[in-house]
Design a protein around this motif. Structure first.
Motif, PDB file in Angstrom:
ATOM      1  N   GLY A 123      34.072  34.174  25.045  1.00 48.37           N
ATOM      2  CA  GLY A 123      32.839  33.582  25.544  1.00 48.37           C
ATOM      3  C   GLY A 123      32.217  34.469  26.586  1.00 48.37           C
ATOM      4  O   GLY A 123      32.276  35.699  26.496  1.00 48.37           O
ATOM      5  N   LEU A 124      31.642  33.862  27.581  1.00 49.99           N
ATOM      6  CA  LEU A 124      30.929  34.631  28.575  1.00 49.99           C
ATOM      7  C   LEU A 124      31.399  34.220  29.956  1.00 49.99           C
ATOM      8  O   LEU A 124      31.563  33.036  30.237  1.00 49.99           O
ATOM      9  N   ALA A 125      31.653  35.191  30.793  1.00 47.70           N
ATOM     10  CA  ALA A 125      32.080  34.887  32.146  1.00 47.70           C
ATOM     11  C   ALA A 125      31.211  35.639  33.135  1.00 47.70           C
ATOM     12  O   ALA A 125      30.835  36.785  32.892  1.00 47.70           O
ATOM     13  N   VAL A 126      30.887  34.988  34.201  1.00 52.11           N
ATOM     14  CA  VAL A 126      30.174  35.677  35.268  1.00 52.11           C
ATOM     15  C   VAL A 126      31.183  36.010  36.341  1.00 52.11           C
ATOM     16  O   VAL A 126      31.892  35.137  36.830  1.00 52.11           O
ATOM     17  N   ALA A 127      31.251  37.269  36.655  1.00 54.90           N
ATOM     18  CA  ALA A 127      32.269  37.714  37.591  1.00 54.90           C
ATOM     19  C   ALA A 127      31.649  38.032  38.931  1.00 54.90           C
ATOM     20  O   ALA A 127      30.455  38.264  39.042  1.00 54.90           O
ATOM     21  N   TRP A 131      33.926  33.510  38.088  1.00 54.65           N
ATOM     22  CA  TRP A 131      33.361  32.354  38.786  1.00 54.65           C
ATOM     23  C   TRP A 131      32.928  31.276  37.818  1.00 54.65           C
ATOM     24  O   TRP A 131      33.149  30.118  38.035  1.00 54.65           O
ATOM     25  N   ILE A 132      32.292  31.711  36.733  1.00 56.40           N
ATOM     26  CA  ILE A 132      31.852  30.725  35.751  1.00 56.40           C
ATOM     27  C   ILE A 132      32.213  31.269  34.382  1.00 56.40           C
ATOM     28  O   ILE A 132      31.937  32.422  34.074  1.00 56.40           O
ATOM     29  N   HIS A 133      32.834  30.443  33.585  1.00 60.93           N
ATOM     30  CA  HIS A 133      33.188  30.855  32.234  1.00 60.93           C
ATOM     31  C   HIS A 133      32.631  29.842  31.243  1.00 60.93           C
ATOM     32  O   HIS A 133      32.835  28.642  31.401  1.00 60.93           O
ATOM     33  N   ILE A 134      31.893  30.343  30.262  1.00 61.48           N
ATOM     34  CA  ILE A 134      31.358  29.463  29.229  1.00 61.48           C
ATOM     35  C   ILE A 134      32.143  29.735  27.964  1.00 61.48           C
ATOM     36  O   ILE A 134      32.114  30.843  27.428  1.00 61.48           O
ATOM     37  N   GLY A 135      32.868  28.756  27.510  1.00 66.03           N
ATOM     38  CA  GLY A 135      33.734  28.938  26.353  1.00 66.03           C
ATOM     39  C   GLY A 135      32.953  28.838  25.052  1.00 66.03           C
ATOM     40  O   GLY A 135      31.785  28.442  25.026  1.00 66.03           O
ATOM     41  N   VAL A 184      32.211  24.524  30.147  1.00 67.96           N
ATOM     42  CA  VAL A 184      31.992  25.423  31.280  1.00 67.96           C
ATOM     43  C   VAL A 184      33.101  25.227  32.306  1.00 67.96           C
ATOM     44  O   VAL A 184      33.344  24.102  32.748  1.00 67.96           O
ATOM     45  N   ASN A 185      33.772  26.305  32.646  1.00 70.52           N
ATOM     46  CA  ASN A 185      34.746  26.251  33.732  1.00 70.52           C
ATOM     47  C   ASN A 185      34.166  26.973  34.938  1.00 70.52           C
ATOM     48  O   ASN A 185      33.634  28.075  34.804  1.00 70.52           O
ATOM     49  N   VAL A 186      34.303  26.346  36.089  1.00 71.35           N
ATOM     50  CA  VAL A 186      33.840  26.968  37.325  1.00 71.35           C
ATOM     51  C   VAL A 186      35.053  27.163  38.223  1.00 71.35           C
ATOM     52  O   VAL A 186      35.839  26.233  38.408  1.00 71.35           O
ATOM     53  N   TYR A 187      35.205  28.358  38.748  1.00 72.10           N
ATOM     54  CA  TYR A 187      36.384  28.696  39.548  1.00 72.10           C
ATOM     55  C   TYR A 187      35.980  28.916  40.992  1.00 72.10           C
ATOM     56  O   TYR A 187      35.120  29.740  41.288  1.00 72.10           O
ATOM     57  N   THR A 188      36.586  28.161  41.873  1.00 73.13           N
ATOM     58  CA  THR A 188      36.276  28.357  43.287  1.00 73.13           C
ATOM     59  C   THR A 188      37.509  28.108  44.146  1.00 73.13           C
ATOM     60  O   THR A 188      38.337  27.244  43.835  1.00 73.13           O
ATOM     61  N   LEU A 195      32.414  38.655  27.116  1.00 75.66           N
ATOM     62  CA  LEU A 195      31.403  39.251  27.991  1.00 75.66           C
ATOM     63  C   LEU A 195      31.702  38.962  29.443  1.00 75.66           C
ATOM     64  O   LEU A 195      31.943  37.818  29.822  1.00 75.66           O
ATOM     65  N   LEU A 196      31.650  39.995  30.224  1.00 77.31           N
ATOM     66  CA  LEU A 196      31.816  39.819  31.664  1.00 77.31           C
ATOM     67  C   LEU A 196      30.571  40.319  32.365  1.00 77.31           C
ATOM     68  O   LEU A 196      30.145  41.451  32.147  1.00 77.31           O
ATOM     69  N   LEU A 197      29.990  39.493  33.165  1.00 82.69           N
ATOM     70  CA  LEU A 197      28.757  39.883  33.847  1.00 82.69           C
ATOM     71  C   LEU A 197      28.970  39.880  35.341  1.00 82.69           C
ATOM     72  O   LEU A 197      29.642  38.996  35.852  1.00 82.69           O
ATOM     73  N   PRO A 198      28.362  40.812  36.028  1.00 85.29           N
ATOM     74  CA  PRO A 198      28.339  40.685  37.487  1.00 85.29           C
ATOM     75  C   PRO A 198      27.273  39.662  37.864  1.00 85.29           C
ATOM     76  O   PRO A 198      26.318  39.458  37.113  1.00 85.29           O
ATOM     77  N   ILE A 199      27.442  39.039  39.016  1.00 88.50           N
ATOM     78  CA  ILE A 199      26.388  38.151  39.508  1.00 88.50           C
ATOM     79  C   ILE A 199      25.159  38.982  39.793  1.00 88.50           C
ATOM     80  O   ILE A 199      25.250  40.031  40.427  1.00 88.50           O
TER      81      ILE A 199
END
Lengths: 717, 149
Positions: free
Chosen positions: A40-44, A73-77, A82-86, A196-200
């Motif tokens: 999926g897609l994750a925002v790192a 921080w956010i992963h869309i499966g 949606v998983n949010v990591y904090t 996919l890994l994206l920077p904020i």
């Protein structure tokens, strides 16, 4: 992004509450990440690179992000979940809900599709801790950008796959809609098969508060039902196969030395493990009743130190042992105090005394520790999971990567759970026992071996012109701490200083930190000064204030309270107070009634509060209500009583906390400043209640109280 | 010893003088009932014994043998929340919610005996329950929502 450390009201950590290096990263291998959570897609987010990607909009990995070092921080499966990591944790502030709202708003997904993964050091990016009202301004801002980044990329991907213009696409409810063709694709379908890994991106377009549809509205606690059915597992409720129950042998008083200990009888009990390392003695057994018996079977001899300050002597002790302020405690001076006092028509000298108080989280400290192949996992209720991870790594001399700390939603903290005592104790016993160990502190242990809001002495000397202009303000704080120390009023000459002292009790953070003490002294003194020149308390404050946000809450609270509209009857008194802290602005009006027996009753409280754009109105009101009620306890009767290194009231019959019957009529009014960034709400709202009540008692009786708590016995002496 | 808990008979092996709270939580894994103070002063451990709100942390298990015990886990029926739980869900009064089980059990007991309590009656009935997060006025509202005027 607004840096909370650069705000005019910076968070002031208590010594030892911040990690030595600020930029430690929790990282997780990229391949492992996707293996663990699916594609999926994750925002790192990589700390040192936060803003360096601002101009890169692509979906490929920027070269500056090491492929193996990504903290998501956010992963869309692929299923659209949606998983949010904090690293922030839930102790009742309802941030699990408010952060979900923020992500749902920016990502354009239903709240129900979001899972917040909080406070698990193996899974979430490094976070210094949940304190200082930073979650909303700091974490909220970061997650907002992360969500917006993800949304923009997903829309971009949809545009590419449809070969259509971005203009005609809209993200909504977890789908991208093509308004030109009516086609619709789920986020999960769009990102399917990708890793996919994206920077904020700092350029990602976030939604202005005035356009919020999900944030800014009341959303009920997202996991509320699990608490109402008893299903939620607090740490103290958890159980692992083969788990033992631990207990720790406590000293009879502070600074006692263990002279000798005989654990033979305890060891003789079936199923009991005894751990004796230096002054630490702990036991574990298959059930808590046996653990308790084993503890009682231990014969320990202690050498106690009887020469320790007591409640009766502590204030003199704090002044006597104080050190000249330096560094962060350097005096803050303006003009010349002597000139200011000489120019005054009236002067006033007062000394305020602030007792030590306890946080009394209803769930005492608890930890469940398990060692497997040299790796330690500890579930514990702490506001600083990464801090506790550090502590554990240090105590057991293992690499931090070998220590995982997990914090399930916990039975409150109020600044009182920054430490990891129970975690260390459980891990120590578990290591020897070779089995998982759960350790839950008793109420007495929580009262005795945790830490307190500092006690303090505050000396205030002021000068005042007959027209109500303040000419001099000398403010000396012994031991209470630096938060809320500086004055918001316009004063030509001031000298403000905090002197650290040698505290006989272990002290640490508290809701609002030292501002509960400093604002009490300042606002009490302000009302005394108003009386010197026969000015109304409200008018006197407004005359000496420029801060428009503070004035706004003062005027609003006064209006809703009906300030100045009522003629006083015998025994009735009105008081007010105001202050700000960590981006929150508060004003409180109180009405008290003092009867012929001098019994004090708080009849009515009106509080106005403003903390920027409101994220969740109901939960904001809960936070403000909680602050008022907790503040009421510290204002009226809460105080730790101690002597010769012993806490004399380590229980809920001896230490009084507010109950239903203590409630005045409380009215809360909030200001929603959609034009301002959202600030935290858990702390500043506590500041007004104590001085407002104190000033109301003064108004009713002419008695100017100078001690917190004000009326520990319920009546004026 | 046999205990009647949430409509089910449960054999327990603990000593007779052990407190009910410990049996519920550690032996029967009914962890919805909480430890808060161990002296009956905070109400977090409240369960119903023959319909009466009872502090399980100071109640020896021998004292409730043969009596009808209801814990927070026993309120919902067939997956449907008890009306008092539903009211609390709608009012969303809590912060950390550690006091929730005890608050709800005390409220159920009150509303069973007095379906339309005055505010004073609510305060009197609930005064043994502590919410350290200070949500008392919200809890009163939740109870009013559950009451039958």
């Amino acid at each position: 992004m607004e840096d909370p450390n650069k705000l005019p009201h910076p968070y002031e950590p208590f010594a030892g509450e911040l990690p030595e290096q600020a930029a430690v990263q929790s990282v997780i291998d990229r391949r492992k990440f996707f293996k663990l959570f699916g594609g999926g897609l994750a925002v790192a987010f990589v700390l040192h690179d936060l803003f360096s990607f601002a101009d890169e909009g692509g979906v490929s990995m920027p070269p500056s992000v090491p492929a193996s070092q990504v903290a998501a921080w956010i992963h869309i499966g692929e299923d659209g979940k949606v998983n949010v990591y904090t690293g922030k944790v839930e102790v009742g502030q309802n941030i699990r809900t408010s952060l979900s709202q923020i992500v749902a708003e920016e990502l354009k997904v239903p709240i129900a599709s979001i899972t917040m993964i909080m406070g698990d050091t193996d899974l979430v990016p490094f976070d210094a801790g949940t304190f200082g009202s930073r979650t909303t301004p700091q974490m909220g801002t970061q997650l907002r950008k992360a969500a917006a980044t993800a949304r923009e990329v997903i829309v971009d991907m949809a545009a590419k796959s449809w070969n259509s213009e971005i203009k005609s696409l809209r993200a909504e409810d977890g789908f991208v809609l093509n308004t030109a063709t009516g086609k619709k694709l789920g986020f999960g379908e769009i990102t399917k098969g990708q890793q996919l890994l994206l920077p904020i991106s700092d350029q990602a377009q976030v939604t202005a508060a005035k356009d919020w549809k999900v944030a800014g509205k009341t959303v009920l606690k997202v996991n509320g039902e699990s608490f109402l059915t008893g299903k939620h597992q607090y740490v103290s409720d958890m159980k692992l196969p083969g788990m033992l129950y631990g207990k720790v042998l406590r000293a009879p008083s502070y600074n006692a030395r263990l002279v000798s200990v005989d654990t033979k009888s305890a060891k003789a009990i079936a199923g009991v493990t005894v751990v004796h390392e230096g002054d630490f003695v702990g036991v574990a057994a298959t059930d808590p009743v046996t653990a308790r018996k084993a503890l009682q079977a231990i014969d320990a001899k202690w050498q106690e130190n009887h020469e320790q300050p007591s409640t009766a002597t502590v204030f003199d002790y704090l002044v006597k042992t104080s050190q000249p302020g330096g560094g962060r405690n350097a005096p803050n001076s303006k003009g010349n105090i002597r000139d200011g006092l000489l120019a005054a028509d009236f002067t006033q000298d007062r000394t305020y005394h602030i007792n030590y108080i306890a946080h009394v989280p209803l769930e005492p400290r608890a930890a469940l520790a398990r060692w497997v192949d040299g790796k330690l996992t500890v579930w514990t209720g702490t506001q600083r999971p990464f801090g506790v991870q550090d502590d554990l790594a240090g105590v057991f001399n293992v690499a931090k990567e070998k220590v995982r700390v997990i914090m399930p939603d916990t039975g409150s903290g109020y600044g009182g759970k920054h430490s990891g005592e129970a975690a260390i104790e459980a891990a120590r016993i578990s290591r020897v026992a070779g089995k998982p160990v759960k350790l839950v502190w008793t109420r007495e242990e929580e009262f005795t071996w945790a830490y307190f809001r500092p006690g303090g002495v505050i000396k205030v000397e002021s000068g005042l012109k007959a027209d109500g202009t303040i000419t001099a303000w000398k403010f000396q704080n012994y031991n209470s701490g630096g938060a809320g120390l500086s004055t918001q009023y316009n004063i030509a000459n001031h000298e403000i200083v905090h002197f650290p002292s040698d505290s006989p009790l272990k002290q640490g953070s508290y809701r609002g930190l030292a501002s509960t003490a400093n604002v009490f002294a300042r606002e009490s003194h302000m009302t005394d000064m108003a009386r010197q020149v026969k000015m109304d308390q409200l008018a006197f404050r407004l005359k000496n204030l420029d801060d428009v946000r503070l004035k706004a809450v003062l005027e609003l609270a006064a209006k809703r309270f009906g300030w100045g509209n009522t003629t006083k009857t015998t025994g009735q008194g009105f008081g007010l107070a105001c202050g700000y802290e960590k981006g929150g602005y508060v004003a409180t009006c109180a009405e008290v009634y003092v009867n012929n027996d001098k019994e004090v009753k708080v009849v009515r409280v009106t509080q106005a509060f403003e903390c920027g754009a409101i994220v969740n109105p109901l939960h904001l009101e809960n936070q403000v209500m909680g602050s008022i009620v907790q503040g009421l306890g510290g204002a009226l009767f809460e105080a730790i009583d101690f002597k010769e290194g012993k806490i004399l009231n380590p229980d809920l019959t001896g230490y009084r906390v507010p109950r239903f019957s203590d409630m005045p009529k409380i009215e809360i009014v909030t200001i929603d400043r959609k034009d301002l960034p959202s600030a935290g709400a858990g702390e500043a709202a506590i500041l007004g209640i104590a001085p407002a009540i104190r000033n109301a008692i003064l108004d009713a009786t002419g008695v100017a109280l100078t001690n917190l708590p004000l009326v520990p016995t319920g009546s004026l002496a | 010893m046999v205990l009647h808990i949430n409509g089910v008979k449960q054999e327990v092996t603990t000593d007779a003088d052990v407190e009910l709270l410990s049996v519920l939580r550690n032996e029967l894994e009914l962890t919805g009932t909480k430890y808060g103070c161990g002296e009956g002063a905070c109400g977090a451990c409240t369960v119903l014994v023959n319909g009466r709100p009872t502090r399980s942390c100071i109640t020896p298990v021998s004292a409730v043998s043969g009596k009808e015990i209801i814990t927070i886990e026993g309120l919902a029926k067939n997956g449907k929340l008890h009306p008092v739980q539903q009211s609390f869900l709608a009012a969303d009064p809590f912060q950390c919610s550690y006091c929730a089980s005890g608050m709800i059990m005390s409220a159920v007991a009150l509303l069973n005996s007095n379906p339309a309590p005055t505010e004073t009656a609510i305060v009197n009935a609930m005064n043994g329950n502590i919410c350290r997060c200070g949500t008392y006025p919200n809890i009163v509202n939740a109870i009013k929502l559950a009451s039958k005027p």
